[in-house]
Design a protein around this motif. Structure first.
Motif, mmCIF file in Angstrom:
data_model
loop_
_atom_site.group_PDB
_atom_site.id
_atom_site.type_symbol
_atom_site.label_atom_id
_atom_site.label_comp_id
_atom_site.label_asym_id
_atom_site.label_seq_id
_atom_site.Cartn_x
_atom_site.Cartn_y
_atom_site.Cartn_z
ATOM 1 N N ILE A 243 0.670 -1.167 -0.181
ATOM 2 C CA ILE A 243 -0.002 -0.037 0.275
ATOM 3 C C ILE A 243 0.804 1.192 0.101
ATOM 4 N N VAL A 244 0.550 2.178 -0.931
ATOM 5 C CA VAL A 244 0.993 3.484 -0.866
ATOM 6 C C VAL A 244 -0.248 4.365 -0.777
ATOM 7 N N TYR A 245 -0.143 5.677 0.078
ATOM 8 C CA TYR A 245 -1.330 6.359 0.271
ATOM 9 C C TYR A 245 -1.054 7.664 -0.438
ATOM 10 N N ASP A 246 -2.032 7.890 -1.484
ATOM 11 C CA ASP A 246 -2.205 8.833 -2.589
ATOM 12 C C ASP A 246 -2.778 9.960 -2.464
ATOM 13 N N GLU A 247 -2.345 11.348 -2.758
ATOM 14 C CA GLU A 247 -3.107 12.437 -2.688
ATOM 15 C C GLU A 247 -4.241 12.386 -3.799
ATOM 16 N N LYS A 248 -5.357 12.787 -3.386
ATOM 17 C CA LYS A 248 -6.531 12.807 -4.147
ATOM 18 C C LYS A 248 -7.041 14.005 -4.826
ATOM 19 N N THR A 249 -7.677 14.211 -5.905
ATOM 20 C CA THR A 249 -7.828 15.436 -6.444
ATOM 21 C C THR A 249 -9.001 16.095 -5.324
ATOM 22 N N THR A 250 -8.790 17.503 -5.305
ATOM 23 C CA THR A 250 -9.420 18.128 -4.282
ATOM 24 C C THR A 250 -10.114 19.379 -4.944
ATOM 25 N N HIS A 251 -9.983 19.958 -6.133
ATOM 26 C CA HIS A 251 -10.691 20.995 -6.516
ATOM 27 C C HIS A 251 -11.010 20.614 -8.016
ATOM 28 N N SER A 252 -11.783 21.316 -8.565
ATOM 29 C CA SER A 252 -12.384 21.172 -9.888
ATOM 30 C C SER A 252 -11.691 21.533 -11.211
ATOM 31 N N GLU A 253 -10.795 22.589 -10.782
ATOM 32 C CA GLU A 253 -9.866 23.000 -11.760
ATOM 33 C C GLU A 253 -8.740 21.826 -11.749
ATOM 34 N N GLN A 254 -8.302 21.347 -10.944
ATOM 35 C CA GLN A 254 -7.127 20.447 -10.892
ATOM 36 C C GLN A 254 -7.644 19.084 -11.309
ATOM 37 N N LEU A 255 -9.003 18.718 -11.024
ATOM 38 C CA LEU A 255 -9.652 17.542 -11.770
ATOM 39 C C LEU A 255 -9.854 17.636 -13.330
ATOM 40 N N VAL A 256 -10.007 18.646 -13.818
ATOM 41 C CA VAL A 256 -10.178 18.951 -15.292
ATOM 42 C C VAL A 256 -8.824 18.802 -15.595
ATOM 43 N N LYS A 257 -7.986 19.469 -15.314
ATOM 44 C CA LYS A 257 -6.592 19.357 -16.010
ATOM 45 C C LYS A 257 -6.053 17.962 -15.853
ATOM 46 N N GLN A 258 -6.017 17.383 -14.527
ATOM 47 C CA GLN A 258 -5.631 15.973 -14.549
ATOM 48 C C GLN A 258 -6.259 14.867 -15.400
ATOM 49 N N ARG A 259 -7.594 14.823 -15.243
ATOM 50 C CA ARG A 259 -8.342 13.938 -16.240
ATOM 51 C C ARG A 259 -8.150 14.177 -17.747
ATOM 52 N N ALA A 260 -7.938 15.530 -17.907
ATOM 53 C CA ALA A 260 -7.645 15.831 -19.525
ATOM 54 C C ALA A 260 -6.251 15.060 -20.037
ATOM 55 N N ARG A 261 -5.255 14.950 -19.451
ATOM 56 C CA ARG A 261 -4.099 14.337 -19.401
ATOM 57 C C ARG A 261 -4.220 12.936 -19.431
ATOM 58 N N TRP A 262 -5.213 12.506 -18.588
ATOM 59 C CA TRP A 262 -5.363 10.970 -18.675
ATOM 60 C C TRP A 262 -6.209 10.561 -19.693
ATOM 61 N N ILE A 263 -6.987 11.332 -20.294
ATOM 62 C CA ILE A 263 -7.925 10.968 -21.333
ATOM 63 C C ILE A 263 -7.090 11.206 -22.545
ATOM 64 N N ASN A 264 -6.432 11.930 -22.637
ATOM 65 C CA ASN A 264 -5.200 12.173 -23.714
ATOM 66 C C ASN A 264 -4.519 10.804 -23.943
ATOM 67 N N THR A 265 -4.225 10.317 -22.636
ATOM 68 C CA THR A 265 -3.107 9.027 -22.925
ATOM 69 C C THR A 265 -4.185 7.889 -23.259
ATOM 70 N N TRP A 266 -5.133 7.848 -22.902
ATOM 71 C CA TRP A 266 -6.005 6.498 -23.637
ATOM 72 C C TRP A 266 -6.276 6.980 -25.065
ATOM 73 N N PHE A 267 -6.702 7.932 -25.591
ATOM 74 C CA PHE A 267 -6.768 7.972 -26.843
ATOM 75 C C PHE A 267 -5.314 7.748 -27.770
ATOM 76 N N LYS A 268 -4.220 7.953 -26.969
ATOM 77 C CA LYS A 268 -2.769 8.029 -27.586
ATOM 78 C C LYS A 268 -2.338 6.447 -27.432
ATOM 79 N N TYR A 269 -2.885 5.514 -26.424
ATOM 80 C CA TYR A 269 -2.322 4.452 -26.384
ATOM 81 C C TYR A 269 -3.407 3.210 -26.374
ATOM 82 N N PHE A 270 -4.445 3.615 -26.542
ATOM 83 C CA PHE A 270 -5.522 2.400 -26.760
ATOM 84 C C PHE A 270 -5.246 1.227 -27.594
#
Length: 391
Positions: free
Chosen positions: A244-271
């Motif tokens: 187990i490692v303890y991970d900092e979770k997203t706390t603000h909507s702006e942070q959420l949008v930017k973080q998820r944008a990068r994750w979504i980008n990686t799915w389209f790039k590598y699926f």
């Protein structure tokens, strides 16, 4: 007209199978998980390199290092790669901590990892990757060893929530629980491999270098490239629910949008790796590659849920039988999501946050609209108290 109907049916199947895939994995897992994997070597304290990557900010590094120094283990060194960071305030008396400050900005996880590898103080047998917002459980390395001692060369642990102080953090944690259960515990237990999560994972140094050596993987998503490289060799990535490692979770909507944008980008790039593994699975008669290929082709949760709703809505005008099938599919998905939570000792605050899922999906739609330009955003994302390397 007949071709259009066939294409419409095929599209619905391609989207709809994602709703029932979790329970299919559960069924396969239920049949196979009783087959124990035996240990092939006596437990030993293997030599670990713990690589901690930081970009621009090192505020949380003392806390991270403190948790690593408290590990119930002795045979390891900690390499902190402080990329584009001011390290003047970092001082550690313990000789197990090595601070590395690259002269040139690396701006990439893989580059930081290989910078550490190239500066190893000794030839470490294994390496594990920790983000600069992670804290490690004292038994983390001992639990990883249990899987390595069974003959595996790659292990993914669990990233539990370090903070549940906001609705977004709770929903982020719920998402992680779902993926750890199905893409970790069940996928591995079904005879395939756990998906990699970006941190809380470990490899033999040889495997990591063999898979990513000479490959300049830029932007987010190095874990997608790494897992595809491992599976292309038909090796399995083990899952350890106790590492187990303890991970900092997203706390603000702006942070959420930017973080998820990068994750979504990686799915389209590598699926696309999913298609490659499916073809290899046929050639190799490999359940490992087949199931993993299916998982790689699965869109992010909110995308296939939205597409499923649209398919159901269209069928109101086409076929009520199809509407009933879609309704059943949604019911099975909700059941699968619920099972992931009840099997994971989920905090009651996470259950309470689920009423805000529509809002969470809304912000992920915003992320989708920003996905094309996601890599233009800073690779560092800040929480309320610190900044961390983007995953």
């Amino acid at each position: 007209m007949q071709i259009i109907k066939i294409m419409w049916m095929a599209f619905q199947v391609l989207i709809g199978y994602n709703l029932v895939l979790p329970l299919l994995l559960l069924a396969i897992y239920s049949i196979r998980h009783k087959r124990r994997v035996t240990t092939t070597a006596a437990p030993v304290q293997a030599d670990y390199a713990i690589i901690v990557t930081a970009y621009e900010w090192v505020t949380a590094i003392p806390e991270v290092v403190s948790s690593l120094l408290a590990l119930n283990y002795s045979n390891y060194l900690i390499y902190v790669v402080a990329d584009k960071c001011d390290v003047s305030g970092l001082h550690f008396d313990d000789e197990r901590v090595i601070i590395l400050r690259p002269e040139q900005t690396l701006a990439g996880n893989v580059r930081s990892h290989f910078y550490a590898i190239n500066h190893f103080k000794r030839a470490h047998e294994r390496l594990t990757i920790i983000d600069s917002d992670n804290l490690a459980h004292p038994e983390y390395l001992n639990e990883l060893n249990k899987r390595f001692d069974q003959g595996f060369e790659a292990v993914q642990g669990v990233r539990e929530a370090k903070n549940l102080d906001t609705t977004y953090a709770c929903l982020d944690a719920a998402r992680d629980i779902y993926y750890h259960f199905y893409d970790g515990q069940l996928l591995f237990g079904a005879g395939s491999s756990a998906t990699l999560a970006g941190s809380g994972m470990a490899f033999t140094t040889k495997l990591y270098v063999d898979c990513l050596g000479g490959r300049d993987v830029s932007g987010a998503g190095f874990d997608k490239v790494l897992q595809a490289a491992i599976l292309s060799q038909n090796k399995r990535i083990a899952f350890s629910g106790e590492a187990i490692v303890y991970d900092e979770k997203t706390t603000h909507s702006e942070q959420l949008v930017k973080q998820r944008a990068r994750w979504i980008n990686t799915w389209f790039k590598y699926f696309k790796y999913g298609f490659t593994l499916l073809l290899q699975s046929v050639k190799n008669f490999s359940l490992n590659q087949f199931l993993f290929g299916l998982v790689l082709l699965r869109p992010p949760l909110f995308i296939f849920l939205i597409l499923s709703v649209l398919c159901m809505a269209v069928n109101v005008l086409v076929s009520w039988t199809a509407v009933a099938l879609w309704a059943a599919g949604f019911g099975l998905f909700v059941l699968g999501f619920y099972l992931s939570l009840v099997n994971s000792e989920t905090d009651k605050r996470i259950y309470a946050s689920l009423v805000n899922i529509p809002k969470f999906i809304y912000f992920q739609i915003l992320s989708l609209l920003k996905a094309r330009k996601a890599n233009q955003y800073s690779v560092a994302t800040r929480s309320t108290q610190q900044a961390t390397t983007a995953k």
